[in-house]
Design a protein around this motif. Sequence first.
Motif, PDB file in Angstrom:
ATOM      1  N   LEU A 196      -4.651 -10.083   5.631  1.00 32.82           N
ATOM      2  CA  LEU A 196      -4.667 -11.440   4.795  1.00 32.82           C
ATOM      3  C   LEU A 196      -3.382 -11.661   4.267  1.00 32.82           C
ATOM      4  CD1 LEU A 196      -8.192 -10.325   3.033  1.00 32.82           C
ATOM      5  CD2 LEU A 196      -7.691 -12.323   4.642  1.00 32.82           C
ATOM      6  N   PHE A 220      -9.642  -8.539  -3.563  1.00 31.27           N
ATOM      7  CA  PHE A 220     -10.822  -8.082  -3.534  1.00 31.27           C
ATOM      8  C   PHE A 220     -11.169  -7.036  -2.529  1.00 31.27           C
ATOM      9  CE2 PHE A 220     -15.335  -8.519  -1.738  1.00 31.27           C
ATOM     10  CZ  PHE A 220     -15.869  -7.773  -2.687  1.00 31.27           C
ATOM     11  N   THR A 221     -10.453  -7.034  -1.368  1.00 28.30           N
ATOM     12  CA  THR A 221     -10.687  -6.120  -0.223  1.00 28.30           C
ATOM     13  C   THR A 221      -9.735  -4.842  -0.658  1.00 28.30           C
ATOM     14  OG1 THR A 221      -8.704  -6.979   1.195  1.00 28.30           O
ATOM     15  CG2 THR A 221     -11.047  -7.739   1.771  1.00 28.30           C
ATOM     16  N   PHE A 276     -14.566 -10.566  -8.169  1.00 27.76           N
ATOM     17  CA  PHE A 276     -14.308 -11.551  -6.973  1.00 27.76           C
ATOM     18  C   PHE A 276     -14.976 -13.037  -7.397  1.00 27.76           C
ATOM     19  CE2 PHE A 276     -14.721 -12.599  -2.487  1.00 27.76           C
ATOM     20  CZ  PHE A 276     -13.422 -13.086  -2.368  1.00 27.76           C
ATOM     21  N   PHE A 330      -6.981 -18.639  -1.774  1.00 28.33           N
ATOM     22  CA  PHE A 330      -8.208 -17.871  -1.332  1.00 28.33           C
ATOM     23  C   PHE A 330      -7.833 -16.696  -0.767  1.00 28.33           C
ATOM     24  CE2 PHE A 330     -10.179 -21.745  -3.180  1.00 28.33           C
ATOM     25  CZ  PHE A 330     -11.055 -21.308  -4.003  1.00 28.33           C
ATOM     26  N   ILE A 383     -13.299 -16.491  -8.285  1.00 28.15           N
ATOM     27  CA  ILE A 383     -13.289 -17.789  -7.071  1.00 28.15           C
ATOM     28  C   ILE A 383     -13.823 -19.001  -8.153  1.00 28.15           C
ATOM     29  CG2 ILE A 383     -14.867 -18.826  -5.663  1.00 28.15           C
ATOM     30  CD1 ILE A 383     -15.089 -16.202  -4.007  1.00 28.15           C
ATOM     31  N   THR A 402      -6.644  -5.963   4.255  1.00 23.98           N
ATOM     32  CA  THR A 402      -6.001  -6.255   3.224  1.00 23.98           C
ATOM     33  C   THR A 402      -4.364  -6.720   3.796  1.00 23.98           C
ATOM     34  OG1 THR A 402      -7.072  -4.850   1.754  1.00 23.98           O
ATOM     35  CG2 THR A 402      -4.837  -5.896   1.096  1.00 23.98           C
ATOM     36  N   THR A 419      -8.990 -12.984  -1.799  1.00 21.62           N
ATOM     37  CA  THR A 419      -9.922 -12.328  -1.123  1.00 21.62           C
ATOM     38  C   THR A 419      -9.174 -10.921  -0.686  1.00 21.62           C
ATOM     39  OG1 THR A 419     -10.690 -14.292   0.071  1.00 21.62           O
ATOM     40  CG2 THR A 419     -11.258 -12.336   1.023  1.00 21.62           C
ATOM     41  N   SER A 420      -8.038 -10.938  -0.450  1.00 20.27           N
ATOM     42  CA  SER A 420      -7.104  -9.770  -0.088  1.00 20.27           C
ATOM     43  C   SER A 420      -7.071  -8.794  -1.512  1.00 20.27           C
ATOM     44  CB  SER A 420      -5.619  -9.958   0.392  1.00 20.27           C
ATOM     45  OG  SER A 420      -4.880 -10.275  -0.635  1.00 20.27           O
TER      46      SER A 420
END
Lengths: 202, 105
Positions: A106, A79-80, B21, A72, B25, A103, A76-77
């Motif tokens: 992460l 996404f960022t 995103f 995760f 997930i 980024t 997330t990184s």
Amino acid sequence: MSQAVSHDHEHHDHGHIDQNKLKQFGFWLFMMTDVILFASLFATFIVLRDNTSAGPIGADLIEINGIIVSTFILLTSSFTSGLALLEMNKGNKKGLIFWLVVTVALGLGFLGLEISEFIHLVHEGAAIHTSAYWSAFFTLVGTHGLHVTVGIVWIIGICLQLAKRGITPDTRRRVNITSLYWHFLDVVWIFVFTIVYLMEVM
Amino acid sequence: MASQHHEEHAHGSLKQYVLGFVLSIILTIIPLVVVLNDMFNTTTTMVVLLASAVAQLLVQLFFFMHIRDEKGPKYNMVALVFAGLMLLTIVIGSIFVMANNVLIQ
């Protein structure tokens, strides 16, 4: 490619040639060859996964919770790094650098978890020389980790460059390329997560 | 500069990233739930795992890497298809050969 170069002049007249696009395409080709590298490592791992030389197997030692967290984090990184791109397109240098730093942070978190996982495995008696299974495991997961390390150093360099020069066509291209690279690393990790970890503990 | 103008078009919107995103997930949670709860037999689990992984690959390609946004000839798509072909050849070929090597053993 030689064709593209020989028509350079002609295209320039029409305003179609775009060196930046060409360089991005060159990087895209590098990533596609990297796909083939990872394909070989995955094939090796899949073929050798039963050869544990009577030693420990992944299912005994893998702590899936840590792997879920790092999955995760990397997602997330990815996404960022996309958010950084959006800030760049708005021309917002501060926002761009902020999301790149997030980024990188992460990415460092992911790397930290991976290193502590490797240390844990070696302490439990599963080192790279233990069996064919662990050789293939450490080579595959380690090569991905190495790519992440390179990405982190690279993005930090670009942050410094952005702070110094601002958003120019050159830095813009570099941010685009690193962002592609970072998404690519996430895609590779999805398959590491699925094939190496989930299929092992199922 | 013309190139900047068309690059601005080429990199999606916040909506696209958020959607990508959220989908990623969900596609990570599905295989996790299936594996950790031992919901299906081995074959079904394998299919669910691989389908989720490939779906997430496509989500990242379209929502994050904007594979469709390339203007003009789609050279990047050609390279991608070639790499995919090599990948499948190497992985499936290795599995096939090593699964059929009983004579040597």
